[in-house]
Design an enzyme around this catalytic site. Structure first.
Site, mmCIF file in Angstrom:
data_model
loop_
_atom_site.group_PDB
_atom_site.id
_atom_site.type_symbol
_atom_site.label_atom_id
_atom_site.label_comp_id
_atom_site.label_asym_id
_atom_site.label_seq_id
_atom_site.Cartn_x
_atom_site.Cartn_y
_atom_site.Cartn_z
ATOM 1 N N ILE A 155 0.834 -1.212 0.000
ATOM 2 C CA ILE A 155 0.000 0.000 0.000
ATOM 3 C C ILE A 155 0.860 1.250 0.000
ATOM 4 O O ILE A 155 1.665 1.446 0.905
ATOM 5 C CB ILE A 155 -0.929 0.035 1.237
ATOM 6 C CG1 ILE A 155 -1.692 -1.273 1.377
ATOM 7 C CG2 ILE A 155 -1.892 1.206 1.134
ATOM 8 C CD1 ILE A 155 -2.524 -1.373 2.650
ATOM 9 N N LYS A 224 5.068 -0.703 13.417
ATOM 10 C CA LYS A 224 4.468 0.080 12.334
ATOM 11 C C LYS A 224 3.777 1.334 12.880
ATOM 12 O O LYS A 224 3.809 2.398 12.260
ATOM 13 C CB LYS A 224 3.491 -0.791 11.560
ATOM 14 C CG LYS A 224 4.209 -1.917 10.798
ATOM 15 C CD LYS A 224 3.258 -3.008 10.336
ATOM 16 C CE LYS A 224 3.998 -4.087 9.552
ATOM 17 N NZ LYS A 224 3.157 -5.272 9.289
ATOM 18 N N GLY A 326 3.550 -10.526 2.109
ATOM 19 C CA GLY A 326 3.753 -11.403 0.961
ATOM 20 C C GLY A 326 4.898 -10.897 0.117
ATOM 21 O O GLY A 326 5.111 -9.697 -0.010
#
Lengths: 451, 451
Positions: A155, A224, A326
């Site tokens: 993203i 994060k 991923g």
């Protein structure tokens, strides 16, 4: 790129092709690294056209030699176990780090940045633990530091926060930034399964690692959160500043309670700016499970997807959604950064440097304003509600809604509070547990998103 | 920004404050422009810290003098009716255009760019009609051209497409980029109202303009589609390349049909890349209403919100969501661009220049591969389905699902096709309308998002 490329979709370009290659050193060649190598070769013509010069991998540092990776043969001459040696080579322009962990990654990247090499990294742990070391080294070396892949994988999120929203004032960032736990909670929501059962399914399907601690205990999300808060609030925030509560305590009963309220439960990372009790502009950064209403855009984010909801004074509500993990999705973010860094090598431009001028204080969790949903089993006799309400009042917590349901001797009180300092809410729960008329506290959950 | 700012959340910074201001000329001071002025003054300290120098508005071009705007008094000395004169002034660094329309905006911006001034514009019509003139002028003048606000208002979307995804191959962009029509369609979906009734409501609430043509006929969305396609596919695409079908023909019956299929209807802008029938890599860019399944992330985008769904080979599915219009949200995007342009003025850096190397051909709508949902009222007698299926076969359109429901003499066939060239699908509908056994074609809608 004022040159005239050939017509017809062919990205080759003689003038650009003639420029010397931008030379890339790759540190790590696992799931993400080998996808970076594959895509870099597969899209070579396009990347050359976009950058204005070809990209060339000049070395790949791995822990053990003797294995073909990223479609490259063992004897390609590119693999080495000497990562620091590779970083120090004169013929390296851009260092790409996809190893992870604090050391030795920090030493490698600090060395690269100090000597003016561009760095692209996906290392959230390092950025959250000691981003200052990297940013300072980048400033010393006048070097580019890109890390789009460190949060929410594919993203495009950090560049918008780092650049697009720089004319605005971000007030809150609320994110689902861990795919494993989102898969588990989505599955608990869909099937009514408990945590262990859902974790087992996630492990079988490859969504959870053999040791899921970093995910389910919220360490990954907390790293994060620190990175997002730093960018959103122009303030250095580290992992140590982030309150962290994992989601292993979320039960099938909690999820059922949430459903009764028209809600679901997500593991959220939250970074929020506002005045504290004393009126001081400050930030609260936290990771914990929370109930959110099904109507909230984050509630529909299922499976292992990530999404980050951003609120800014002028822009209003924004959401960014996509795959957070991923090899291939993460490689997309890494490659985007490589293209940006490579372009800058050719033009002499630089990425916007770290913006940390605001130096806002970080509030401890006790001073964060949160809301609680509390589910109590109580004696069914007159005066119970008055006694319970008295406990809330004593701790200066205002009640938003109460639902009372009595069945013979077994009565239930479901209470949702207004916003209050988390310390007051925690003290309220503690006091409730000591009331004689409270048989048990069935569920306590924080609430987000305007229930 | 290596300087040491004061602690405690104060963004003032002596060293930076000493730098000469970056001087901004504003063309237009309506809804967006006056918000730009307001925010620029309100957030002055923060913007100065982020840029490294203060921003100063040195002139505002308006059509008529004599009115206070953006919180500035009439006699502030800033207002002028001579926009071109303002653009040509030597003391202007950044030209911000929020007037709209092709001329005279084009002349102003070309003049600014050619003479090396940075341009920030929200002018989607101009970019879609003649973006080439602006990009060429920017290249000539080695100047920055930023236009984040031209598509999807506050949503940081163009910078991600222009930069973050440059290591990836975008295959499809599907967007809800017009708030007015999304409000109307969401309302038709929620209440069962027809188009006129929903439009009336939108007008009353201020979501639709007195003349809603640009919105409901898809002109606004088509301009944005051209801009998105150009960025996504590294190819110059203009408004003239975009197939456009408005949403005035969407009926309450269509919406009911969609609901029966577990779908809703949205006005979509679609930019898609792939091989055409002859295998030539090409793009299709179109705006039309389409049925999408409720499970699709775009289906839940209600009210006047915008969202853009991006599919890329490595990143997978991404979505960007937020407010697409309104003075304040649009001003957020404009200010983000002003900060970027101003930073570049100080450092001598430049935004990535136009990337149009791919020169992909644009397919006409007839050659776009689409899917149709067709709702037929037919005679209820044996052989009807065979006759209807024969028409599809003749036009080489493959049927995905058929639902047949008979009530006495009145039977209904609901057919969803597989993907086929749009020309074949249109021809199929035309042939069906000429079949005796087809009493009427109740609804024809394109289908997107894997129904």
């Amino acid at each position: 790129m004022n040159s005239e490329p050939a017509r017809g979709g062919k990205p080759q370009n003689e003038k650009e092709g003639d420029k010397p290659a931008v030379r890339v050193a790759l540190l790590g060649c696992g799931t993400v690294g080998s996808e970076v190598v594959r895509l870099l070769h597969e899209q070579s013509a396009d990347l050359t056209a976009r950058i204005g010069a070809p990209l060339e991998i000049v070395g790949i540092a791995v822990r053990r030699l003797g294995r073909a990776r990223g479609g490259l043969p063992v004897d390609s001459g590119l693999f080495t176990t000497d990562a620091l040696g590779l970083v120090k080579r004169d013929d390296v322009d851009v260092v790409v780090e996809v190893v992870g962990g604090i050391e030795p990654a920090r030493s490698w990247l600090v060395e690269a940045l100090r000597t003016g090499k561009s760095v692209v990294t996906a290392n959230k742990a390092l950025l959250a633990e000691d981003g200052a070391a990297l940013h300072d080294a980048a400033a010393d070396g006048n070097a580019d530091l890109y890390y789009e892949a460190s949060v929410a994988g594919a993203i495009p999120l950090l560049r918008p926060l780092r650049e697009s929203l720089h004319g605005d004032r971000v007030t809150k960032v609320t994110g689902i930034v861990n795919g494993t736990t989102n898969f588990i909670l989505s599955s608990m929501d869909a099937t009514g399964a408990g945590f262990s059962e859902a974790l087992e399914e996630a492990t079988e399907l490859g969504y959870a690692e053999a040791d899921p601690t970093a995910d389910v205990e919220g360490f990954d999300a907390a790293a994060k959160a620190a990175i997002l808060a730093s960018l959103a609030f122009h303030t250095r925030v580290t992992a140590a500043d982030v309150f962290r509560e994992g989601m292993t305590g979320v039960t099938a009963g909690d999820m059922a309670s949430a459903k009764e309220m028209g809600c679901t439960i997500k593991l959220l990372c939250i970074a929020e700016r506002g005045p504290d009790e004393a009126g001081v502009d400050s930030v609260s950064v936290r990771v914990h499970p929370a109930m959110i209403p099904r109507s909230h855009p984050l509630a529909g984010v299922g499976d292992a997807f990530n999404a980050v909801f951003v609120e800014a004074e002028a822009a209003g509500q924004l959401m960014f959604y996509g795959r957070g993990a991923g090899g291939t999705p993460t490689a997309s973010a890494v490659l985007g950064d490589i293209v940006a860094a490579a372009r800058n090598r050719l033009t002499g431009f630089r990425a916007p440097s770290e913006s940390n001028y605001a130096h806002l204080p970080v509030r401890p969790i006790g001073a964060a304003v949160t809301r609680y949903h509390i589910n109590l089993d109580v004696d069914d006799k007159p005066g119970v509600l008055a006694a319970v309400a008295g406990v809330f009042a004593k701790h200066e917590v205002s009640i938003a809604t109460v639902r009372q349901s009595g069945r013979e001797e077994d009565a239930k009180l479901v209470i949702v509070t207004h916003g209050a300092p988390d310390a007051n809410l925690a003290a309220t729960v503690e006091s409730l547990s000591q009331l004689d008329i409270v048989r048990s506290i069935a569920s306590v959950l924080r609430v987000e998103g305007g229930v």
